[in-house]
Design a protein around this motif. Structure first.
Motif, PDB file in Angstrom:
ATOM      1  N   GLU A  32       0.828  -1.206   0.000  1.00 23.97           N
ATOM      2  CA  GLU A  32       0.000   0.000   0.000  1.00 23.97           C
ATOM      3  C   GLU A  32       0.866   1.261   0.000  1.00 23.97           C
ATOM      4  OE1 GLU A  32      -2.600  -0.363   3.371  1.00 23.97           O
ATOM      5  OE2 GLU A  32      -3.870  -1.849   2.376  1.00 23.97           O
ATOM      6  N   LEU A  33       1.911   1.267   0.802  1.00 32.29           N
ATOM      7  CA  LEU A  33       2.822   2.411   0.843  1.00 32.29           C
ATOM      8  C   LEU A  33       3.513   2.621  -0.506  1.00 32.29           C
ATOM      9  CD1 LEU A  33       4.409   1.952   4.390  1.00 32.29           C
ATOM     10  CD2 LEU A  33       2.783   3.712   3.667  1.00 32.29           C
ATOM     11  N   ALA A  34       3.926   1.540  -1.128  1.00 31.40           N
ATOM     12  CA  ALA A  34       4.566   1.641  -2.447  1.00 31.40           C
ATOM     13  C   ALA A  34       3.584   2.183  -3.482  1.00 31.40           C
ATOM     14  CB  ALA A  34       5.104   0.279  -2.883  1.00 31.40           C
ATOM     15  N   ALA A  35       2.337   1.713  -3.434  1.00 27.77           N
ATOM     16  CA  ALA A  35       1.318   2.207  -4.365  1.00 27.77           C
ATOM     17  C   ALA A  35       1.054   3.687  -4.130  1.00 27.77           C
ATOM     18  CB  ALA A  35       0.030   1.402  -4.212  1.00 27.77           C
ATOM     19  N   ASN A  36       1.023   4.103  -2.869  1.00 30.26           N
ATOM     20  CA  ASN A  36       0.826   5.523  -2.559  1.00 30.26           C
ATOM     21  C   ASN A  36       1.983   6.375  -3.068  1.00 30.26           C
ATOM     22  OD1 ASN A  36      -1.602   4.956  -1.315  1.00 30.26           O
ATOM     23  ND2 ASN A  36      -0.773   5.016   0.760  1.00 30.26           N
TER      24      ASN A  36
END
Length: 174
Positions: A32-36
């Motif tokens: 999720e952090l990478a996608a953000n």
């Protein structure tokens, strides 16, 4: 595990006693952090590209012929950071005119409402003055209204007060 519980609660319930939750090792959190981060990078690229476009149009003298788009408020901030006040004044005047006349994405009432939280008070005051002058003096020329930007920039609260007073005046005579 109940689906209404937070993910870390679910993971700890399934883990052995004494296990500490570490988001740095949670694959779902890291994804999720990478996608953000990727989304933020794409948005920054979009803003930079639009800023390049608007700066080029300004230099060509055709900025006024361009319609605003969703996100141009953030582009304004990018241009201000890049080029400073001389570009900001032109872009602010363009945004104020588009907001006052409901051009581009400001045709949508929701976009106009959102602009009140995204644009600085001088731009909003300028737009309010332009809207009232357009109502009172249909067909007025932009060069006749240049003072509105100066007033809104130096005294945004006074410009807002003037716009509110003008809003109570009857429409322009024929």
């Amino acid at each position: 595990m109940t689906t209404n519980e937070p993910r870390h609660t679910q993971l700890l319930a399934a883990a052995s006693a004494g296990t500490l939750y570490d988001p740095d090792t949670d694959d779902v959190v890291q994804a999720e952090l990478a996608a953000n981060r990727e989304a933020a990078a794409r948005e920054a690229q979009r803003i930079a590209a639009r800023a390049d476009e608007l700066q080029a149009l300004r230099e060509l003298g055709t900025l006024e012929q361009t319609e605003t788009r969703y996100g141009d408020e953030a582009v304004r901030d990018e241009l201000t950071g890049r080029a400073g006040g001389y570009v900001q004044a032109d872009v602010d005047a363009w945004l104020a005119h588009a907001l006052a006349a409901h051009l581009g994405h400001y045709r949508d009432p929701a976009a106009r409402e959102a602009a009140t939280g995204l644009l600085p008070p001088p731009v909003l005051a300028h737009a309010a003055l332009l809207a009232e002058f357009a109502r009172l003096v249909p067909g007025g020329r932009a060069d006749e209204l240049a003072f509105a930007a100066r007033l809104a920039t130096t005294e945004p609260e006074a410009a807002d007060d003037l716009a509110a007073l003008l809003a109570r005046a009857p429409s322009g005579a024929s």
